[in-house]
Design a protein around this motif. Structure first.
Motif, PDB file in Angstrom:
ATOM      1  N   VAL A  38      -7.036  -5.640 -14.899  1.00 52.43           N
ATOM      2  CA  VAL A  38      -5.860  -4.938 -14.379  1.00 52.43           C
ATOM      3  C   VAL A  38      -6.131  -4.442 -12.968  1.00 52.43           C
ATOM      4  O   VAL A  38      -5.305  -4.619 -12.069  1.00 52.43           O
ATOM      5  N   ARG A  39      -7.275  -3.845 -12.749  1.00 54.43           N
ATOM      6  CA  ARG A  39      -7.592  -3.309 -11.415  1.00 54.43           C
ATOM      7  C   ARG A  39      -7.728  -4.425 -10.385  1.00 54.43           C
ATOM      8  O   ARG A  39      -7.284  -4.273  -9.249  1.00 54.43           O
ATOM      9  N   PRO A  46      -0.565  -6.444  -4.408  1.00 51.11           N
ATOM     10  CA  PRO A  46       0.139  -5.163  -4.276  1.00 51.11           C
ATOM     11  C   PRO A  46       1.637  -5.262  -4.547  1.00 51.11           C
ATOM     12  O   PRO A  46       2.270  -4.261  -4.870  1.00 51.11           O
ATOM     13  N   GLY A  47       2.202  -6.448  -4.463  1.00 46.74           N
ATOM     14  CA  GLY A  47       3.623  -6.627  -4.736  1.00 46.74           C
ATOM     15  C   GLY A  47       3.948  -6.940  -6.182  1.00 46.74           C
ATOM     16  O   GLY A  47       5.117  -7.063  -6.545  1.00 46.74           O
ATOM     17  N   ASP A  48       2.934  -7.043  -7.019  1.00 47.78           N
ATOM     18  CA  ASP A  48       3.123  -7.362  -8.439  1.00 47.78           C
ATOM     19  C   ASP A  48       3.409  -6.064  -9.199  1.00 47.78           C
ATOM     20  O   ASP A  48       2.506  -5.271  -9.484  1.00 47.78           O
ATOM     21  N   ARG A  71       0.158   5.428  -6.410  1.00 49.74           N
ATOM     22  CA  ARG A  71       0.307   3.985  -6.589  1.00 49.74           C
ATOM     23  C   ARG A  71       1.769   3.637  -6.876  1.00 49.74           C
ATOM     24  O   ARG A  71       2.335   2.717  -6.286  1.00 49.74           O
ATOM     25  N   LEU A  72       2.384   4.378  -7.774  1.00 53.36           N
ATOM     26  CA  LEU A  72       3.758   4.061  -8.136  1.00 53.36           C
ATOM     27  C   LEU A  72       4.754   4.453  -7.044  1.00 53.36           C
ATOM     28  O   LEU A  72       5.723   3.731  -6.807  1.00 53.36           O
ATOM     29  N   VAL A  76       7.325   1.973  -5.259  1.00 55.19           N
ATOM     30  CA  VAL A  76       8.761   2.241  -5.105  1.00 55.19           C
ATOM     31  C   VAL A  76       9.185   1.932  -3.680  1.00 55.19           C
ATOM     32  O   VAL A  76      10.237   1.326  -3.449  1.00 55.19           O
ATOM     33  N   ARG A  77       8.376   2.329  -2.717  1.00 54.15           N
ATOM     34  CA  ARG A  77       8.704   2.093  -1.302  1.00 54.15           C
ATOM     35  C   ARG A  77       8.814   0.596  -0.980  1.00 54.15           C
ATOM     36  O   ARG A  77       9.568   0.211  -0.101  1.00 54.15           O
ATOM     37  N   ARG A  78       8.013  -0.221  -1.664  1.00 53.28           N
ATOM     38  CA  ARG A  78       7.954  -1.656  -1.367  1.00 53.28           C
ATOM     39  C   ARG A  78       8.917  -2.506  -2.182  1.00 53.28           C
ATOM     40  O   ARG A  78       8.965  -3.720  -1.991  1.00 53.28           O
TER      41      ARG A  78
END
Length: 117
Positions: A38-39, A46-48, A71-72, A76-78
């Motif tokens: 996962v990490r 980063p877009g997944d 992280r979340l 949200v920003r992306r």
């Protein structure tokens, strides 16, 4: 988990049952995850959105509350549309796990609002 759901069906405002259910659902989600995989996926992609959500769950279970929230919020920003909504909803679930009175939740709520608007 069902016991918490039963309590909430009789008493929707029961904060202890809400917290217990949120914690049980989080532990259930991470129980089948391979943390290393996962990490790695989250770092490489980063877009997944599912990878970022899974990594945030692991962060929170590992006690890295601010990392999970950041992280979340960054995700949200992306993102837009359904992806953004999925991330926002998971973040709200994690807020429930930590508790509304926690200052980290308060700060993350402000950051989420900035990211959304």
């Amino acid at each position: 988990m069902q016991a918490y759901k039963n309590v909430l069906s009789d008493d929707p405002g029961n904060s202890e049952a809400k917290l217990g259910l949120a914690q049980a659902e989080l532990l259930h989600r991470v129980s089948a995850l391979d943390p290393q995989q996962v990490r790695t996926e989250a770092a490489e992609k980063p877009g997944d959105v599912p990878a970022q959500i899974a990594a945030a769950d692991l962060d929170l279970v590992g006690g890295h509350v601010e990392d999970a929230f950041s992280r979340l919020i960054d995700t949200v920003r992306r993102t837009v549309g359904d992806d953004r909504d999925a991330v926002r909803l998971r973040l709200l679930e994690l807020f429930e796990v930590v508790g509304a009175d926690d200052p980290r939740v308060t700060a993350a709520r402000r950051a989420l609002a900035r990211a959304l608007f």
